[in-house]
Design an enzyme around this catalytic site. Structure first.
Site, short mmCIF file in Angstrom:
data_model
loop_
_atom_site.label_atom_id
_atom_site.label_comp_id
_atom_site.label_asym_id
_atom_site.label_seq_id
_atom_site.Cartn_x
_atom_site.Cartn_y
_atom_site.Cartn_z
CB CYS A 165 -3.31 -2.47 -13.29
SG CYS A 165 -3.42 -2.62 -11.49
CB CYS A 167 -0.43 -6.71 -9.10
SG CYS A 167 -1.16 -8.04 -8.12
NE ARG A 168 -1.47 -5.65 -14.34
CZ ARG A 168 -2.36 -5.81 -15.31
NH1 ARG A 168 -1.94 -5.93 -16.56
NH2 ARG A 168 -3.65 -5.81 -15.05
CB SER A 169 -1.56 0.60 -11.18
OG SER A 169 -2.53 0.07 -10.32
CG ASP A 189 -2.86 -9.70 -13.47
OD1 ASP A 189 -2.15 -9.74 -12.44
OD2 ASP A 189 -4.09 -9.60 -13.43
#
Length: 172
Positions: free
Chosen positions: A21, A26-28, A137
């Site tokens: 990301c 956050c996401r990865s 995100d």
């Protein structure tokens, strides 16, 4: 999506996956944690190397965002990663590189040579409910945004592992 699996996945020749990301907080790391958890639950840890990174260096060395950690813990998953920036050598090292959104996909492809392009895809290419193809995100979306990302990534990771598992060769 066709997976770039050119050889059987073995304990000696494990499959290397990197989730990417922007800031890698956050996401990865959520994807890394979920995929690692799913791999462990199926008893497949010796066959995989799992990592995450970001296309920027904004948060290098930081732990996952506290809301990402809280959301993952709620589902019995611990996020252990420290943010790092995706490097050009990662293109050669990893077998599969999964971007969380179109911007990061574009950033990765700009770094890549022709031989690397087949191993770069979007996370939601494996989502049975792909929506617009992007993992949003959650940073500004409150706790509901983090839960939404968790569910998207969990579905995508399950589908990804389902597609990779048939390539695992337990015995030589």
């Amino acid at each position: 999506m066709d997976l770039p699996v050119e050889r059987p996945i073995t304990k000696e020749n494990h499959y290397k996956v990197c989730f990417v990301c922007l800031g890698n907080i956050c996401r990865s790391p959520t994807a890394e944690g979920i995929f690692q958890h799913q791999v462990e639950k199926r008893g497949l840890s010796p066959f995989f190397e799992i990592d995450s990174s970001g296309t920027s260096a904004f948060h290098e060395g930081e732990s996952a965002n506290s809301k990402s950690q809280r959301t993952a813990r709620k589902h019995g998953i611990t996020l252990h990663s420290k943010a790092r920036r995706f490097k050009p050598f990662d293109l050669d090292y990893f077998d599969l590189i999964l971007a969380m959104d179109n911007e990061n996909l574009s950033n990765l492809k700009q770094m890549a040579s022709e031989k690397h392009l087949e191993k770069i895809a979007r996370m939601r290419d494996f989502d049975p409910q792909p929506g617009d193809g992007q993992v949003p995100d959650p940073y500004y979306g409150g706790i509901d945004g983090f839960e939404n990302v968790f569910q998207i990534v969990k579905r995508s990771c399950t589908q990804l592992l389902d597609k990779l598992e048939p390539h695992i060769q337990s015995e030589p």
